[in-house]
Design a protein around this motif. Structure first.
Motif, mmCIF file in Angstrom:
data_model
loop_
_atom_site.group_PDB
_atom_site.id
_atom_site.type_symbol
_atom_site.label_atom_id
_atom_site.label_comp_id
_atom_site.label_asym_id
_atom_site.label_seq_id
_atom_site.Cartn_x
_atom_site.Cartn_y
_atom_site.Cartn_z
ATOM 1 N N ILE A 52 0.881 -1.170 0.000
ATOM 2 C CA ILE A 52 0.000 0.000 0.000
ATOM 3 C C ILE A 52 0.915 1.214 0.000
ATOM 4 C CG2 ILE A 52 -1.883 1.232 1.122
ATOM 5 C CD1 ILE A 52 -2.863 -1.268 2.336
ATOM 6 N N PHE A 53 0.850 1.956 -1.081
ATOM 7 C CA PHE A 53 1.795 3.048 -1.291
ATOM 8 C C PHE A 53 1.047 4.374 -1.237
ATOM 9 C CE2 PHE A 53 4.697 5.858 -3.394
ATOM 10 C CZ PHE A 53 5.941 5.375 -3.033
ATOM 11 N N GLY A 54 1.509 5.278 -0.398
ATOM 12 C CA GLY A 54 0.862 6.584 -0.258
ATOM 13 C C GLY A 54 1.650 7.673 -0.961
ATOM 14 N N LEU A 99 -5.676 -2.280 -19.844
ATOM 15 C CA LEU A 99 -4.952 -1.663 -18.721
ATOM 16 C C LEU A 99 -5.944 -1.095 -17.697
ATOM 17 C CD1 LEU A 99 -2.340 -0.267 -17.398
ATOM 18 C CD2 LEU A 99 -3.159 1.767 -18.584
ATOM 19 N N ARG A 100 -6.973 -0.411 -18.207
ATOM 20 C CA ARG A 100 -7.932 0.215 -17.281
ATOM 21 C C ARG A 100 -8.685 -0.856 -16.488
ATOM 22 N NH1 ARG A 100 -9.143 5.206 -20.729
ATOM 23 N NH2 ARG A 100 -7.234 6.374 -20.315
ATOM 24 N N ARG A 101 -8.872 -2.024 -17.104
ATOM 25 C CA ARG A 101 -9.535 -3.113 -16.362
ATOM 26 C C ARG A 101 -8.623 -3.639 -15.266
ATOM 27 N NH1 ARG A 101 -12.090 -5.789 -21.736
ATOM 28 N NH2 ARG A 101 -13.665 -4.176 -21.977
ATOM 29 N N ARG A 102 -7.328 -3.550 -15.490
ATOM 30 C CA ARG A 102 -6.380 -4.056 -14.485
ATOM 31 C C ARG A 102 -6.139 -3.051 -13.369
ATOM 32 N NH1 ARG A 102 -1.471 -4.904 -18.108
ATOM 33 N NH2 ARG A 102 -0.341 -5.140 -16.158
ATOM 34 N N THR A 103 -6.643 -1.823 -13.546
ATOM 35 C CA THR A 103 -6.420 -0.788 -12.535
ATOM 36 C C THR A 103 -7.753 -0.174 -12.109
ATOM 37 O OG1 THR A 103 -6.073 0.755 -14.349
ATOM 38 C CG2 THR A 103 -4.102 -0.099 -13.314
ATOM 39 N N GLY A 104 -8.294 -0.680 -11.007
ATOM 40 C CA GLY A 104 -9.536 -0.115 -10.485
ATOM 41 C C GLY A 104 -9.227 1.225 -9.829
ATOM 42 N N MET A 105 -10.263 2.072 -9.739
ATOM 43 C CA MET A 105 -10.022 3.385 -9.124
ATOM 44 C C MET A 105 -11.208 3.772 -8.253
ATOM 45 S SD MET A 105 -8.520 6.694 -11.084
ATOM 46 C CE MET A 105 -7.774 8.044 -10.181
ATOM 47 N N ILE A 106 -10.922 4.384 -7.104
ATOM 48 C CA ILE A 106 -12.005 4.936 -6.278
ATOM 49 C C ILE A 106 -11.728 6.417 -6.019
ATOM 50 C CG2 ILE A 106 -12.690 2.745 -5.233
ATOM 51 C CD1 ILE A 106 -11.139 3.506 -2.730
ATOM 52 N N CYS A 183 -6.513 5.021 -5.355
ATOM 53 C CA CYS A 183 -7.455 5.687 -4.455
ATOM 54 C C CYS A 183 -7.146 7.182 -4.456
ATOM 55 C CB CYS A 183 -7.318 5.152 -3.032
ATOM 56 S SG CYS A 183 -7.398 3.362 -2.912
ATOM 57 N N ASP A 184 -8.093 7.955 -4.980
ATOM 58 C CA ASP A 184 -7.890 9.398 -5.092
ATOM 59 C C ASP A 184 -8.666 10.075 -3.959
ATOM 60 O OD1 ASP A 184 -7.756 12.028 -5.795
ATOM 61 O OD2 ASP A 184 -8.372 11.758 -7.876
ATOM 62 N N GLU A 185 -7.973 10.402 -2.876
ATOM 63 C CA GLU A 185 -8.587 11.041 -1.701
ATOM 64 C C GLU A 185 -9.840 10.271 -1.263
ATOM 65 O OE1 GLU A 185 -7.368 13.437 0.077
ATOM 66 O OE2 GLU A 185 -6.029 14.612 -1.192
ATOM 67 N N ALA A 186 -9.710 8.955 -1.191
ATOM 68 C CA ALA A 186 -10.886 8.092 -1.012
ATOM 69 C C ALA A 186 -11.592 8.273 0.326
ATOM 70 C CB ALA A 186 -10.468 6.632 -1.170
ATOM 71 N N THR A 187 -10.906 8.830 1.321
ATOM 72 C CA THR A 187 -11.572 8.981 2.628
ATOM 73 C C THR A 187 -11.773 10.447 2.999
ATOM 74 O OG1 THR A 187 -9.423 8.816 3.733
ATOM 75 C CG2 THR A 187 -10.711 6.789 3.568
ATOM 76 N N SER A 188 -11.412 11.352 2.087
ATOM 77 C CA SER A 188 -11.417 12.778 2.454
ATOM 78 C C SER A 188 -12.814 13.333 2.705
ATOM 79 C CB SER A 188 -10.721 13.600 1.375
ATOM 80 O OG SER A 188 -9.399 13.132 1.224
ATOM 81 N N THR A 212 -2.070 -4.354 -5.302
ATOM 82 C CA THR A 212 -1.204 -3.189 -5.066
ATOM 83 C C THR A 212 -2.134 -1.984 -4.941
ATOM 84 O OG1 THR A 212 0.478 -4.186 -6.465
ATOM 85 C CG2 THR A 212 0.697 -1.818 -6.013
ATOM 86 N N ILE A 213 -2.008 -1.237 -3.846
ATOM 87 C CA ILE A 213 -2.887 -0.082 -3.653
ATOM 88 C C ILE A 213 -2.040 1.192 -3.657
ATOM 89 C CG2 ILE A 213 -4.515 1.040 -2.073
ATOM 90 C CD1 ILE A 213 -5.475 -1.662 -1.175
ATOM 91 N N VAL A 214 -2.431 2.139 -4.493
ATOM 92 C CA VAL A 214 -1.748 3.437 -4.520
ATOM 93 C C VAL A 214 -2.768 4.471 -4.084
ATOM 94 C CG1 VAL A 214 -0.447 5.092 -5.901
ATOM 95 C CG2 VAL A 214 -0.436 2.664 -6.537
ATOM 96 N N LEU A 215 -2.439 5.237 -3.055
ATOM 97 C CA LEU A 215 -3.415 6.227 -2.634
ATOM 98 C C LEU A 215 -2.802 7.595 -2.488
ATOM 99 C CD1 LEU A 215 -3.343 6.805 0.746
ATOM 100 C CD2 LEU A 215 -4.228 4.495 0.719
#
Ligand SMILES: Nc1ncnc2c1ncn2[C@@H]1O[C@H](COP(=O)(O)OP(=O)(O)OP(=O)(O)O)[C@@H](O)[C@H]1O
Length: 362
Positions: A52-54, A99-106, A183-188, A212-215
């Motif tokens: 999990i990478f911030g 590629l977009r199917r391999r990378t989910g986004m929230i 995750c783009d500011e997923a909890t903000s 792999t999670i990038v936030l």
């Protein structure tokens, strides 16, 4: 041990810890009416599989631009972004879809379709990808159970709380079995308690699915809570990166220090009100701060015996505490020494394995 081989071509199966997403000399500029804006400058960074990478940085530092180059919502202006060695810049139309199917986004505001039920929100990307109906139904059920929303398939988003909406967002992002979750500011947009539950869910997904999670976030507490490693951006440049315990335990760059300042131990107000720069009648207790953290090898804790031996029995612990971050002791102690001669006290303090900063006298 023999490497695990997973396909007919004899390629090695990807493993947790391998480089997964690699930025090489990545730059991004936008053309605006007022001229070009350099949003990213020469970013070199590796994100490992299943971590999990911030990514943190002040407003305008380039966080969104960086995360959006991973699934090519933004095109880089120079350099490259690779996922599993594949340069995302060079993908053709169909490859980009894959590629977009391999990378989910929230997203911060969930981006759910309000006129569609939870089921429909989840089913849409799967239908577009051509999944059979029965399979879509199976996936929706499995994922709603995973995110704790069993029985909510027919509900509309307006009937859900913020935390539940983000759970739907997470389930939707997982519908096509991605390997990366962005995750783009997923909890903000969530309150602190709901934030905790969403972070716990992200952790669980990371562990159970090996994703792999990038936030990106402006909330330092989020990074502290959930990330393995962190990168700091400032004015489009990568200014530091490393394991969270190291970067947060001993921040090196001013931008990092400024962002972490709200989490730092500060002199309590009553003492701050009495603080003087030099000793005076009635203000003769030297106050200094001992900072622990970010040092390899210190995993057990802070030796009280050493503090006592170095500073003597006139030393008082005034404020602060020691915490644990990823198994490493870290924190700050404010210490006072009454009537002590500052130089001797500081020389003694230097014997303690800590960073020392004189605060003043009270
Ligand atoms: N579409 C765009 N057109 C022009 N300039 C842009 C565009 N998107 C971002 N920028 C500029 O690029 C720089 C980096 O912006 P970016 O949104 O990546 O930063 P950020 O760290 O995510 O900021 P924030 O935390 O405020 O969202 C900023 O100067 C921003 O104004």
């Amino acid at each position: 041990m023999e490497p695990h081989v997973d396909d007919a071509a004899g390629r090695q199966a990807p493993r947790a810890g391998d480089a997964h997403i690699v930025f090489r000399s990545l730059s991004k500029h936008y053309h605006t009416a007022r001229g070009p804006v350099e949003a990213l400058k020469g970013i070199d960074l590796k994100i490992r599989r299943a971590e999990i990478f911030g990514i943190i940085g002040r407003s305008g530092a380039g966080k969104s631009s960086l995360i959006r180059t991973i699934n090519r919502l933004e095109r880089a202006s120079g350099g490259s972004v690779e996922i599993d060695g594949q340069d995302v810049q060079r993908l053709s139309g169909n490859e980009l879809v894959r590629l977009r199917r391999r990378t989910g986004m929230i997203f911060q505001h969930f981006n759910l379709l309000r006129s569609k039920s939870v089921f429909e929100n989840l089913a849409l990307p799967a239908r577009a990808a051509g999944l059979p109906r029965a399979e879509i139904r199976r996936r929706v059920e499995r994922l709603l159970a995973l995110v704790g929303l069993e029985g909510k398939a027919e509900v509309f988003p307006s009937r859900l709380s913020g935390g539940q909406k983000q759970r739907v967002g997470i389930a939707r992002a997982l519908m096509l079995d991605p390997e990366v979750l962005l995750c783009d500011e997923a909890t903000s947009a969530l309150d602190p308690e709901t934030t905790q539950t969403i972070l716990a869910l992200l952790r669980e997904i990371n562990r159970r699915l090996g994703l792999t999670i990038v936030l990106i976030t402006h909330e330092m507490a989020v990074i502290r809570e959930v990330c393995d490693r962190v990168a700091v951006l400032e004015h489009g440049e990568l200014v530091e990166s490393g394991p969270v315990w190291q970067v947060f335990g001993a921040p090196r760059h001013d931008a990092t220090k400024a962002m972490l300042a709200p989490l730092a131990v500060r002199l309590p107000e009553d003492l701050a009100a009495r603080l003087r720069e030099a000793p005076q009648e009635g203000h003769d207790t030297l106050v200094f701060k001992l900072d622990y953290g970010g040092v390899k090898g210190r995993q057990d804790g802070v030796g009280l015996g050493r503090i006592l031996a170095a500073l003597g029995d006139r030393a008082m612990l005034l404020h602060g505490g020691i915490d644990r971050l990823q198994g490493h002791a870290q924190g700050s102690l404010l210490v006072g020494i009454k009537g002590g001669d500052a130089r001797t006290a500081l020389e003694q303090a230097a014997l303690i394995d800590a960073r020392i900063e004189v605060v003043g006298y009270v």
